[in-house]
Design a protein around this motif. Structure first.
Motif, short mmCIF file in Angstrom:
data_model
loop_
_atom_site.label_atom_id
_atom_site.label_comp_id
_atom_site.label_asym_id
_atom_site.label_seq_id
_atom_site.Cartn_x
_atom_site.Cartn_y
_atom_site.Cartn_z
N LYS A 155 -7.57 -16.43 103.78
CA LYS A 155 -7.69 -17.57 102.88
C LYS A 155 -6.66 -18.62 103.29
CE LYS A 155 -9.73 -15.16 98.98
NZ LYS A 155 -9.87 -15.14 97.51
N GLY A 156 -6.85 -19.12 104.49
CA GLY A 156 -5.89 -20.05 105.06
C GLY A 156 -5.71 -21.31 104.25
N GLU A 157 -6.74 -21.71 103.48
CA GLU A 157 -6.64 -22.93 102.69
C GLU A 157 -5.59 -22.83 101.58
OE1 GLU A 157 -9.60 -20.34 100.49
OE2 GLU A 157 -9.09 -20.80 102.57
N LEU A 158 -5.16 -21.59 101.30
CA LEU A 158 -4.18 -21.39 100.24
C LEU A 158 -2.74 -21.43 100.74
CD1 LEU A 158 -5.51 -18.63 97.82
CD2 LEU A 158 -4.87 -20.95 97.26
N LEU A 159 -2.54 -21.60 102.03
CA LEU A 159 -1.19 -21.54 102.58
C LEU A 159 -0.22 -22.50 101.89
CD1 LEU A 159 -1.81 -21.05 106.41
CD2 LEU A 159 -0.91 -19.40 104.76
N PRO A 160 -0.57 -23.76 101.61
CA PRO A 160 0.37 -24.65 100.92
C PRO A 160 0.74 -24.14 99.52
CG PRO A 160 -1.36 -25.93 101.96
CD PRO A 160 -1.78 -24.49 102.04
N VAL A 161 -0.24 -23.59 98.80
CA VAL A 161 0.03 -23.07 97.47
C VAL A 161 0.98 -21.88 97.54
CG1 VAL A 161 -1.00 -21.95 95.45
CG2 VAL A 161 -2.19 -23.84 96.58
N LEU A 162 0.71 -20.96 98.46
CA LEU A 162 1.57 -19.78 98.60
C LEU A 162 2.96 -20.15 99.09
CD1 LEU A 162 -1.00 -17.29 100.17
CD2 LEU A 162 -0.26 -17.44 97.78
N ALA A 163 3.03 -21.14 99.98
CA ALA A 163 4.34 -21.58 100.46
C ALA A 163 5.17 -22.15 99.32
CB ALA A 163 4.16 -22.63 101.56
N ALA A 164 4.52 -22.90 98.43
CA ALA A 164 5.25 -23.47 97.29
C ALA A 164 5.76 -22.37 96.37
CB ALA A 164 4.33 -24.43 96.52
N ARG A 165 4.95 -21.33 96.19
CA ARG A 165 5.39 -20.21 95.35
C ARG A 165 6.53 -19.45 96.01
NH1 ARG A 165 1.38 -19.05 91.26
NH2 ARG A 165 1.80 -16.81 91.17
N ASP A 166 6.49 -19.31 97.34
CA ASP A 166 7.59 -18.65 98.04
C ASP A 166 8.89 -19.42 97.85
OD1 ASP A 166 5.93 -16.67 98.95
OD2 ASP A 166 5.62 -17.55 100.94
N VAL A 167 8.80 -20.74 97.93
CA VAL A 167 9.99 -21.58 97.73
C VAL A 167 10.52 -21.40 96.32
CG1 VAL A 167 10.81 -23.95 97.56
CG2 VAL A 167 9.39 -23.27 99.49
N ALA A 168 9.61 -21.33 95.34
CA ALA A 168 10.03 -21.17 93.95
C ALA A 168 10.73 -19.83 93.75
CB ALA A 168 8.82 -21.29 93.03
#
Length: 368
Positions: free
Chosen positions: A313-326
């Motif tokens: 689900k590569g399209e979710l990478l920005p969402v997951l990256a933001a959660r990782d930062v959080a």
């Protein structure tokens, strides 16, 4: 002499002075049964103060068991039940912790009971402030929806079967499917939060890391947390790790760590039996090395399957990256100063080899 006066005199002798006179304090309390209600009330107050300093029921009992005895733990459980009974709504995870509290111990003679009580209160008073991982009873609480997500229920069922089966290939398949479901559940929750613009934020929970071989167990928990988009910080002095992450991921970490620890212990028992059959005695270094290798290898496997699900689900990478930062930001806010711990005692080659092999058998990648 009033009950309040008896309790104050006992506390002055045993709790609030540098030169503690425990026997004198216990004798005062034992001789005055009318002081019992006030003594219990003070105990509930000490429990409440511990909660306000960041401790939760499971944390308190864990420290009591580590520092004192089962009699003290039973008394602590009684006080915790009495104090929590005053509140209509409890924070998340508290009901489960209350259900796991030890049973109250049989009644002691009055002097012994007073001694146990004072020793417990002395420990409660000395508990330092720690990082809060949620509200305390009486504070505003968001009540979770009854039940749990269907995915988590399926994961629990799969891991329960993996723990129970005596057939390694079946356990492998069950564990593999469970981890895949965990990763997909996490991604689905992140997608839902993104689409609904939910303002959820990372939370935290504590997971006990008990003796023996605490370091290896903490490493295993860290591996499970990392693979499930969480951060784990181990407090060796207090016997727990604090895991920071979003709620669905915290639930996954709790479930998977508990199951893998059971599976690792069973695999280690089988490996030790093989060692004995070959004429070698089991040793502490064998177990430490076994669990260290298991944690190291299982971490690679967990990261692999989680990474594969994200790639799908590569399209979710920005969402997951933001959660990782959080998550990282929240962990650094809670723990601005951490140190890396070196695992010692990992010197047994047979233990390491068999631990790695056990992790291979419990691997959690798809298609295995």
């Amino acid at each position: 002499m009033s009950a309040d006066s008896t309790v104050e005199r006992a506390f002055a002798a045993a709790l609030f002075t540098a030169d503690s006179d425990l026997d004198t304090a216990a004798s005062l309390l034992a001789a005055d049964p009318s002081a019992d209600p006030e003594l219990a009330s003070r105990g509930r107050e000490f429990v409440r103060r511990a909660w306000e300093r960041g401790w939760q029921p499971a944390d308190v009992v864990r420290m009591v068991v580590r520092e004192l005895s089962t009699e003290h733990a039973g008394l602590a459980a009684r006080l915790i039940r009495a104090e929590t009974g005053r509140y209509g709504t409890l924070p998340p995870r508290w009901p489960e912790q209350l259900a796991a509290l030890p049973a109250d111990e049989p009644r002691q003679d009055r002097f012994s009971a007073a001694t146990t009580t004072l020793e417990l209160y002395r420990l409660l008073l000395r508990l330092p402030a720690i990082e809060a991982v949620g509200p305390v009873p009486g504070e505003s609480v968001t009540v979770p929806v009854a039940g749990e997500p269907r995915a988590l229920a399926r994961i629990r069922a799969l891991l329960a079967k993996a723990e129970a089966t005596g057939y390694p290939p079946e356990a492998e398949a069950l564990s593999a499917k469970a981890q895949e479901l965990m990763a997909r559940h996490s991604v689905d929750e992140a997608l839902l939060a993104s689409r609904t613009q939910a303002k959820d934020a990372p939370g935290a929970c504590r997971i006990g890391v008990d003796a023996p071989y605490e370091t290896a167990k903490a490493v295993l928990l860290d591996a499970v947390a990392g693979a499930n988009r969480c951060r784990a910080v181990w407090n060796s002095a207090f016997g727990f790790s604090t895991v920071v992450g979003f709620e669905p991921d915290l639930e996954a970490v709790e479930v998977l760590y508990t199951s893998l620890l059971v599976q690792a212990s069973a695999a280690m028992t089988r490996a030790e039996a093989e060692q004995r059959a070959a004429g070698r005695k089991r040793t502490k270094t064998f177990r430490q090395s076994f669990l260290a290798a298991y944690a190291h290898r299982i971490g690679d496997r967990l990261a692999s399957v989680a990474g594969q699900v994200v790639e799908d689900k590569g399209e979710l990478l920005p969402v997951l990256a933001a959660r990782d930062v959080a998550v990282t930001g929240r962990a650094e806010e809670m723990f601005p100063e951490t140190v890396t711990t070196r695992m010692r005692g990992v010197t047994d080659e047979a233990g390491w080899t068999q631990g790695a092999a056990a992790a291979e058998r419990a691997r959690v990648s798809r298609g295995s």
